[in-house]
Design an enzyme around this catalytic site. Sequence first.
Site, mmCIF file in Angstrom:
data_model
loop_
_atom_site.group_PDB
_atom_site.id
_atom_site.type_symbol
_atom_site.label_atom_id
_atom_site.label_comp_id
_atom_site.label_asym_id
_atom_site.label_seq_id
_atom_site.Cartn_x
_atom_site.Cartn_y
_atom_site.Cartn_z
ATOM 1 N N CYS A 2 -20.231 -27.832 -87.821
ATOM 2 C CA CYS A 2 -21.585 -28.209 -87.473
ATOM 3 C C CYS A 2 -22.302 -28.640 -88.746
ATOM 4 O O CYS A 2 -21.775 -28.482 -89.836
ATOM 5 C CB CYS A 2 -22.296 -27.013 -86.861
ATOM 6 S SG CYS A 2 -21.313 -26.209 -85.596
ATOM 7 N N ARG A 27 -20.809 -34.441 -88.273
ATOM 8 C CA ARG A 27 -20.200 -33.116 -88.300
ATOM 9 C C ARG A 27 -20.191 -32.445 -86.931
ATOM 10 O O ARG A 27 -19.573 -31.388 -86.753
ATOM 11 C CB ARG A 27 -20.954 -32.212 -89.271
ATOM 12 C CG ARG A 27 -21.016 -32.733 -90.676
ATOM 13 C CD ARG A 27 -21.748 -31.763 -91.557
ATOM 14 N NE ARG A 27 -21.039 -30.515 -91.667
ATOM 15 C CZ ARG A 27 -20.044 -30.288 -92.512
ATOM 16 N NH1 ARG A 27 -19.671 -31.232 -93.326
ATOM 17 N NH2 ARG A 27 -19.437 -29.127 -92.541
ATOM 18 N N TRP A 76 -21.135 -28.664 -83.137
ATOM 19 C CA TRP A 76 -19.825 -29.007 -82.582
ATOM 20 C C TRP A 76 -19.296 -27.688 -82.037
ATOM 21 O O TRP A 76 -18.938 -26.791 -82.792
ATOM 22 C CB TRP A 76 -18.919 -29.562 -83.680
ATOM 23 C CG TRP A 76 -17.611 -30.106 -83.198
ATOM 24 C CD1 TRP A 76 -17.349 -31.378 -82.774
ATOM 25 C CD2 TRP A 76 -16.371 -29.407 -83.111
ATOM 26 N NE1 TRP A 76 -16.027 -31.499 -82.430
ATOM 27 C CE2 TRP A 76 -15.403 -30.311 -82.621
ATOM 28 C CE3 TRP A 76 -15.973 -28.094 -83.379
ATOM 29 C CZ2 TRP A 76 -14.070 -29.949 -82.414
ATOM 30 C CZ3 TRP A 76 -14.642 -27.737 -83.167
ATOM 31 C CH2 TRP A 76 -13.713 -28.665 -82.692
ATOM 32 N N ASN A 102 -22.811 -22.686 -89.612
ATOM 33 C CA ASN A 102 -21.645 -23.558 -89.492
ATOM 34 C C ASN A 102 -20.434 -22.710 -89.851
ATOM 35 O O ASN A 102 -20.442 -22.041 -90.879
ATOM 36 C CB ASN A 102 -21.805 -24.730 -90.475
ATOM 37 C CG ASN A 102 -20.512 -25.501 -90.665
ATOM 38 O OD1 ASN A 102 -19.701 -25.604 -89.743
ATOM 39 N ND2 ASN A 102 -20.315 -26.041 -91.855
ATOM 40 N N GLY A 103 -19.414 -22.725 -88.995
ATOM 41 C CA GLY A 103 -18.210 -21.944 -89.287
ATOM 42 C C GLY A 103 -17.813 -21.099 -88.084
ATOM 43 O O GLY A 103 -18.250 -21.366 -86.964
ATOM 44 N N GLU A 483 -0.799 -43.714 -88.931
ATOM 45 C CA GLU A 483 -2.239 -43.788 -89.168
ATOM 46 C C GLU A 483 -2.880 -44.825 -88.220
ATOM 47 O O GLU A 483 -3.939 -44.580 -87.654
ATOM 48 C CB GLU A 483 -2.499 -44.142 -90.640
ATOM 49 C CG GLU A 483 -3.938 -44.382 -91.017
ATOM 50 C CD GLU A 483 -4.866 -43.204 -90.757
ATOM 51 O OE1 GLU A 483 -4.394 -42.090 -90.458
ATOM 52 O OE2 GLU A 483 -6.093 -43.419 -90.813
ATOM 53 N N LYS A 487 -5.845 -43.991 -85.543
ATOM 54 C CA LYS A 487 -7.126 -44.714 -85.542
ATOM 55 C C LYS A 487 -7.436 -45.190 -84.135
ATOM 56 O O LYS A 487 -8.534 -45.031 -83.629
ATOM 57 C CB LYS A 487 -7.016 -45.936 -86.442
ATOM 58 C CG LYS A 487 -7.621 -46.169 -87.744
ATOM 59 C CD LYS A 487 -8.586 -45.316 -88.392
ATOM 60 C CE LYS A 487 -8.335 -43.858 -88.311
ATOM 61 N NZ LYS A 487 -8.609 -42.982 -89.344
ATOM 62 N N GLU A 490 -8.166 -42.262 -81.584
ATOM 63 C CA GLU A 490 -9.361 -41.441 -81.779
ATOM 64 C C GLU A 490 -10.652 -42.164 -81.435
ATOM 65 O O GLU A 490 -11.602 -41.528 -81.003
ATOM 66 C CB GLU A 490 -9.411 -40.796 -83.178
ATOM 67 C CG GLU A 490 -9.568 -41.704 -84.349
ATOM 68 C CD GLU A 490 -9.524 -40.951 -85.697
ATOM 69 O OE1 GLU A 490 -9.770 -39.738 -85.748
ATOM 70 O OE2 GLU A 490 -9.242 -41.613 -86.710
ATOM 71 N N HIS A 506 15.550 -42.755 -78.505
ATOM 72 C CA HIS A 506 16.002 -41.395 -78.196
ATOM 73 C C HIS A 506 15.016 -40.697 -77.265
ATOM 74 O O HIS A 506 14.659 -39.541 -77.478
ATOM 75 C CB HIS A 506 16.199 -40.595 -79.484
ATOM 76 C CG HIS A 506 17.272 -41.164 -80.357
ATOM 77 N ND1 HIS A 506 18.605 -41.156 -80.001
ATOM 78 C CD2 HIS A 506 17.202 -41.812 -81.552
ATOM 79 C CE1 HIS A 506 19.309 -41.757 -80.951
ATOM 80 N NE2 HIS A 506 18.483 -42.164 -81.902
ATOM 81 N N LYS A 605 -15.902 -34.821 -88.232
ATOM 82 C CA LYS A 605 -15.321 -35.372 -89.441
ATOM 83 C C LYS A 605 -14.766 -34.294 -90.363
ATOM 84 O O LYS A 605 -13.716 -34.448 -90.953
ATOM 85 C CB LYS A 605 -16.372 -36.177 -90.199
ATOM 86 C CG LYS A 605 -15.759 -36.877 -91.392
ATOM 87 C CD LYS A 605 -16.515 -38.076 -91.805
ATOM 88 C CE LYS A 605 -15.727 -38.882 -92.812
ATOM 89 N NZ LYS A 605 -14.508 -39.488 -92.267
HETATM 90 C C1 G6P Z 1 -10.656 -34.562 -89.277
HETATM 91 C C2 G6P Z 1 -11.081 -36.012 -89.397
HETATM 92 C C3 G6P Z 1 -9.906 -36.857 -89.882
HETATM 93 C C4 G6P Z 1 -9.386 -36.322 -91.189
HETATM 94 C C5 G6P Z 1 -8.987 -34.841 -91.071
HETATM 95 C C6 G6P Z 1 -8.730 -34.231 -92.423
HETATM 96 O O1 G6P Z 1 -9.789 -34.398 -88.213
HETATM 97 O O2 G6P Z 1 -11.564 -36.485 -88.157
HETATM 98 O O3 G6P Z 1 -10.333 -38.198 -90.071
HETATM 99 O O4 G6P Z 1 -8.275 -37.075 -91.596
HETATM 100 O O5 G6P Z 1 -10.058 -34.087 -90.490
HETATM 101 O O6 G6P Z 1 -9.950 -34.210 -93.134
HETATM 102 P P1 G6P Z 1 -10.051 -34.140 -94.685
HETATM 103 O O7 G6P Z 1 -11.522 -34.082 -94.958
HETATM 104 O O8 G6P Z 1 -9.343 -32.895 -95.112
HETATM 105 O O9 G6P Z 1 -9.416 -35.360 -95.247
#
Ligand code: G6P
Length: 610
Positions: A2, A27, A76, A102-103, A483, A487, A490, A506, A605
């Site tokens: 959060c 967040r 969140w 937050n936490g 990756e 992308k 998500e 497989h 994030k």
């Molecule tokens: C979240 C974000 C991702 C990110 C991951 C790791 O899931 O949505 O985009 O790659 O965390 O985050 P960090 O801050 O450790 O790179």
Amino acid sequence: MCGIVGYIGKKQAAPVLLDGLSKLEYRGYDSAGVAVLNPAGGIDIVKAKGRLKVLSDAIDGGKKLKGTCGIGHTRWATHGEPSENNAHPHCNDEKTIVAVHNGIIENYAELKAKLIRRGYGFYSQTDTEVATKLVDYYYKKYNDPLQAISQFALRVRGSYALAVMYKDFPETVFAIRKDSPMIIGVEKGESFLASDVPAILKYTKNVYYVDNLQIAKLEIGGVKFYNLDRDEVKNELVEITWDAEAAEKGGYEHFMLKEIHEQPRVITDTFNYVYKNGEIDFSEVGLSDGILKYVKGIVIVGCGSAYHAGMVMQYVTEDLARVPVRVELASEYRYRNPVTNGELVIVISQSGETADSLAALRSAKEKGLKTLAIVNVLGSSIAREADFVFYTKAGPEISVATTKAYSAQLVAGYLLAIKLASVRGTITQDYCKTLLDELCSLPEKVAALLENKHLIQKFASETMDKKDVFFVGRGTDYAACIEGSLKLKEISYIHSEAYAAGELKHGTISLIENGTLVFGVLTQPDLIEKTVSNLVETQSRGALTAAIATEGVKLPDVGFEKVFSIPHTDVHFTTSLAAIPMQLFAYYLSVLRGNDVDKPRNLAKSVTVE
Ligand code: G6P
């Protein structure tokens, strides 16, 4: 995950809190709330389910709440569904103590039971209400706001950034953190508190990074810090070097598009961080040539895209430096009991606060291993706890889907691989120079790709109704695919899978149907024919295929629907270019499907919980 904010000063608090929260919505954004100490001496709390705008409208942009001291929160959900009732701030029964958090309080059930035995009732399902009432319990017991917070910290297990206001102390915000980020800003007698710098950048660049288990007391005129024994302690004021504009959209429709376009600059800045006088100089990172020369192996850990950057780094480092490299998900590494042999453990993280990555770092340190953080956020927990830090120079990344921080991580990885190879003598000085020259020219190649973004936009509009999209490749192309696929899923919410091209048959090839879109990433000359054969296998089952390939390389004529060219670069660095069309494809599909690009559903994030 959060976002929390706090303010005490001469301005009306609510608009400042809303403004700060708007910068922290990345967040979490399922509900929000603010609490302000009003001029009559009471505490007003307003909360709303949904985006911050709902809260802002309810209090007329903050005008409806009077008072110059307040705290705010954007949520969140972890404990309890997103609802007005579960939204923060939470308060005690008398509404004389309010808190945002937050936490995760891990022993909240046990603490709740204890408080119930002492006569407390609970109106929400949150661990934060438990935290607030625990502070209330200790405040009533000791009649001291600092002691209430230090007792709270001694009793609670888990992670928290907690901000508390007491009606009895109308001009003060108290705060404490453990393993969740929190910074404090000061400017001309005003004090600001936030989960992250962008929330207060408009008001100040003078920032304190709060230490774990440090209590902060924010008042008009300044901030004081205390340890759990309530002794005053010093904290260093840091000046932030980026400006508020770095955290604004700057004319782009979305942060993601802005951040995609910042990649040439980010690559240059990250390169220049360690490229001095024609060679790689790791003195700022703190890593000596001796460590790099004799290290027996490397373990890379990270989550999400950071893990994917680590995968690329594994291929590149093993190939150039001939050092054994293992890449692992931080969430797995932390609970494994790996056999260690003096490896260097590299933790990759944009935020520097990801709970699993932080725990992996700590577990490596406990095993006596040296640790290097590749981190974007200055002063973050991972940066502070690692033995060595390579700061990626992406600047603030706001969009939940990472683009520029991932690109910066790739460059940091290449530089480390080249440095290792050169120190260990596994590449010639000439090849080292060629590689560095190539890295120098990457930004203009990324810029050239961005010039052609309309080609991807058009293809996205032609394929926006696809239900499944696959990405296949081999070697670093496989790492790039993982990756690209993340992308896409998500932010577009389209089902997508990435596969090592040779592995598709497989089992997973059974999912290919008429019209399924399959991207092949084809940048590794020795592997192109192999991957193309795998793509043809999908065509035989009805797939529509597209390729991302290096320009000038002749591809077998197998009837690709589209071929997206990327400029030529050294084979070790092609992921940096192949990533661009995949980022743009995900971005445009998300826009076309009417999604909230920067704030995709269910995501956050910075994942500071397990
Ligand atoms: C979240 C974000 C991702 C990110 C991951 C790791 O899931 O949505 O985009 O790659 O965390 O985050 P960090 O801050 O450790 O790179």
